[in-house]
Motif scaffolding. Structure first.
Motif, PDB file in Angstrom:
ATOM      1  N   GLU A  34       0.836  -1.205   0.000  1.00 29.19           N
ATOM      2  CA  GLU A  34       0.000   0.000   0.000  1.00 29.19           C
ATOM      3  C   GLU A  34       0.868   1.251   0.000  1.00 29.19           C
ATOM      4  OE1 GLU A  34      -2.521  -0.378   3.433  1.00 29.19           O
ATOM      5  OE2 GLU A  34      -3.523  -2.152   2.625  1.00 29.19           O
ATOM      6  N   SER A  35       1.937   1.221   0.774  1.00 29.31           N
ATOM      7  CA  SER A  35       2.857   2.349   0.843  1.00 29.31           C
ATOM      8  C   SER A  35       3.540   2.600  -0.502  1.00 29.31           C
ATOM      9  CB  SER A  35       3.900   2.093   1.929  1.00 29.31           C
ATOM     10  OG  SER A  35       4.811   3.143   2.005  1.00 29.31           O
ATOM     11  N   ARG A  36       3.977   1.524  -1.160  1.00 29.12           N
ATOM     12  CA  ARG A  36       4.614   1.664  -2.476  1.00 29.12           C
ATOM     13  C   ARG A  36       3.631   2.218  -3.498  1.00 29.12           C
ATOM     14  NH1 ARG A  36       7.480  -2.818  -0.657  1.00 29.12           N
ATOM     15  NH2 ARG A  36       5.989  -4.331  -1.412  1.00 29.12           N
ATOM     16  N   THR A  37       2.390   1.765  -3.450  1.00 33.38           N
ATOM     17  CA  THR A  37       1.365   2.249  -4.377  1.00 33.38           C
ATOM     18  C   THR A  37       1.133   3.746  -4.168  1.00 33.38           C
ATOM     19  OG1 THR A  37       0.316   0.081  -4.477  1.00 33.38           O
ATOM     20  CG2 THR A  37      -1.038   1.968  -5.112  1.00 33.38           C
ATOM     21  N   GLN A  38       1.042   4.156  -2.913  1.00 27.29           N
ATOM     22  CA  GLN A  38       0.852   5.582  -2.616  1.00 27.29           C
ATOM     23  C   GLN A  38       2.033   6.403  -3.123  1.00 27.29           C
ATOM     24  OE1 GLN A  38       0.236   5.638   1.617  1.00 27.29           O
ATOM     25  NE2 GLN A  38      -1.865   4.870   1.465  1.00 27.29           N
ATOM     26  N   MET A  39       3.246   5.894  -2.948  1.00 31.48           N
ATOM     27  CA  MET A  39       4.438   6.610  -3.417  1.00 31.48           C
ATOM     28  C   MET A  39       4.417   6.730  -4.941  1.00 31.48           C
ATOM     29  SD  MET A  39       7.264   8.194  -2.846  1.00 31.48           S
ATOM     30  CE  MET A  39       7.885   7.836  -1.235  1.00 31.48           C
ATOM     31  N   ARG A  40       4.046   5.654  -5.621  1.00 33.12           N
ATOM     32  CA  ARG A  40       3.967   5.708  -7.095  1.00 33.12           C
ATOM     33  C   ARG A  40       2.966   6.764  -7.547  1.00 33.12           C
ATOM     34  NH1 ARG A  40       3.115   0.024  -6.877  1.00 33.12           N
ATOM     35  NH2 ARG A  40       5.121  -0.940  -6.558  1.00 33.12           N
ATOM     36  N   GLU A  41       1.830   6.821  -6.881  1.00 28.65           N
ATOM     37  CA  GLU A  41       0.804   7.809  -7.236  1.00 28.65           C
ATOM     38  C   GLU A  41       1.311   9.233  -7.024  1.00 28.65           C
ATOM     39  OE1 GLU A  41      -2.104   7.293  -8.824  1.00 28.65           O
ATOM     40  OE2 GLU A  41      -1.339   5.243  -8.966  1.00 28.65           O
ATOM     41  N   ARG A  42       2.006   9.450  -5.920  1.00 28.08           N
ATOM     42  CA  ARG A  42       2.564  10.791  -5.681  1.00 28.08           C
ATOM     43  C   ARG A  42       3.595  11.147  -6.739  1.00 28.08           C
ATOM     44  NH1 ARG A  42       2.217   9.213   0.008  1.00 28.08           N
ATOM     45  NH2 ARG A  42       4.363   8.543  -0.065  1.00 28.08           N
ATOM     46  N   MET A  43       4.409  10.155  -7.131  1.00 28.83           N
ATOM     47  CA  MET A  43       5.429  10.411  -8.150  1.00 28.83           C
ATOM     48  C   MET A  43       4.792  10.696  -9.499  1.00 28.83           C
ATOM     49  SD  MET A  43       8.188  10.600  -6.657  1.00 28.83           S
ATOM     50  CE  MET A  43       9.078  10.888  -8.169  1.00 28.83           C
ATOM     51  N   LYS A  44       3.721  10.003  -9.844  1.00 34.30           N
ATOM     52  CA  LYS A  44       3.025  10.285 -11.100  1.00 34.30           C
ATOM     53  C   LYS A  44       2.541  11.714 -11.129  1.00 34.30           C
ATOM     54  CE  LYS A  44       1.264   5.719 -12.308  1.00 34.30           C
ATOM     55  NZ  LYS A  44       0.049   4.899 -12.432  1.00 34.30           N
ATOM     56  N   GLY A  45       2.011  12.156 -10.005  1.00 33.65           N
ATOM     57  CA  GLY A  45       1.534  13.530  -9.900  1.00 33.65           C
ATOM     58  C   GLY A  45       2.653  14.539 -10.074  1.00 33.65           C
ATOM     59  N   ARG A  46       3.813  14.232  -9.538  1.00 34.34           N
ATOM     60  CA  ARG A  46       4.966  15.136  -9.655  1.00 34.34           C
ATOM     61  C   ARG A  46       5.522  15.148 -11.045  1.00 34.34           C
ATOM     62  NH1 ARG A  46       9.333  13.737  -5.744  1.00 34.34           N
ATOM     63  NH2 ARG A  46      10.247  15.563  -6.646  1.00 34.34           N
ATOM     64  N   ARG A  47       5.374  14.047 -11.772  1.00 35.07           N
ATOM     65  CA  ARG A  47       5.909  13.978 -13.136  1.00 35.07           C
ATOM     66  C   ARG A  47       4.893  14.437 -14.172  1.00 35.07           C
ATOM     67  NH1 ARG A  47       7.993   8.131 -13.726  1.00 35.07           N
ATOM     68  NH2 ARG A  47       9.299   7.955 -11.919  1.00 35.07           N
ATOM     69  N   GLY A  48       3.765  14.935 -13.715  1.00 30.02           N
ATOM     70  CA  GLY A  48       2.758  15.365 -14.671  1.00 30.02           C
ATOM     71  C   GLY A  48       1.986  14.207 -15.258  1.00 30.02           C
ATOM     72  N   GLY A  49       1.919  13.092 -14.546  1.00 30.08           N
ATOM     73  CA  GLY A  49       1.124  11.944 -14.977  1.00 30.08           C
ATOM     74  C   GLY A  49       1.747  11.076 -16.033  1.00 30.08           C
ATOM     75  N   ARG A  50       3.042  11.232 -16.269  1.00 35.17           N
ATOM     76  CA  ARG A  50       3.684  10.400 -17.283  1.00 35.17           C
ATOM     77  C   ARG A  50       3.810   8.972 -16.855  1.00 35.17           C
ATOM     78  NH1 ARG A  50       9.081  12.826 -18.349  1.00 35.17           N
ATOM     79  NH2 ARG A  50       8.615  14.491 -16.988  1.00 35.17           N
TER      80      ARG A  50
END
Length: 109
Positions: free
Chosen positions: A93-109
């Protein structure tokens, strides 16, 4: 760390003895992970200055893997099978949340 540990110990239903054994392991993992992530301009909560490249993300993942594996080995000696399964679920769950935050920071790429 305190809030995260409190939630983890509640979900795992740790005994008092387990709490004393598990806390330093998770603290060491958190501190070591934070150090690696800060090196790449990030923090465990997903905040950071820049947007790491894919190459930086792969390098960071390589550095984080042995930290995670060491903690997992130590926890496997303390936790019951059921608690270990729940711990792995928490980590996913923690890894999934981190991935989602990173997607947001990368502009959804």
């Amino acid at each position: 760390f305190r809030d995260s540990f409190a939630q983890t110990q509640e979900r795992l239903q740790l005994t008092d003895e387990q709490k004393q054994q598990v806390e330093p392991i998770l603290r060491a993992r958190f501190d070591a992970s934070r150090s690696v992530m800060e090196k790449y301009g990030m923090s465990p909560d997903g905040a950071g200055q820049g947007k790491p490249s894919r190459r930086e993300m792969r390098s960071m993942a390589k550095e984080l893997k042995p930290i995670r594996e060491k903690a997992d080995q130590e926890l496997a000696e303390i936790l019951t099978d059921e608690q270990l399964d729940e711990y792995r679920e928490i980590q996913e769950e923690s890894r999934t949340q981190m991935r989602e935050r990173m997607k947001g920071r990368r502009g959804g790429r």
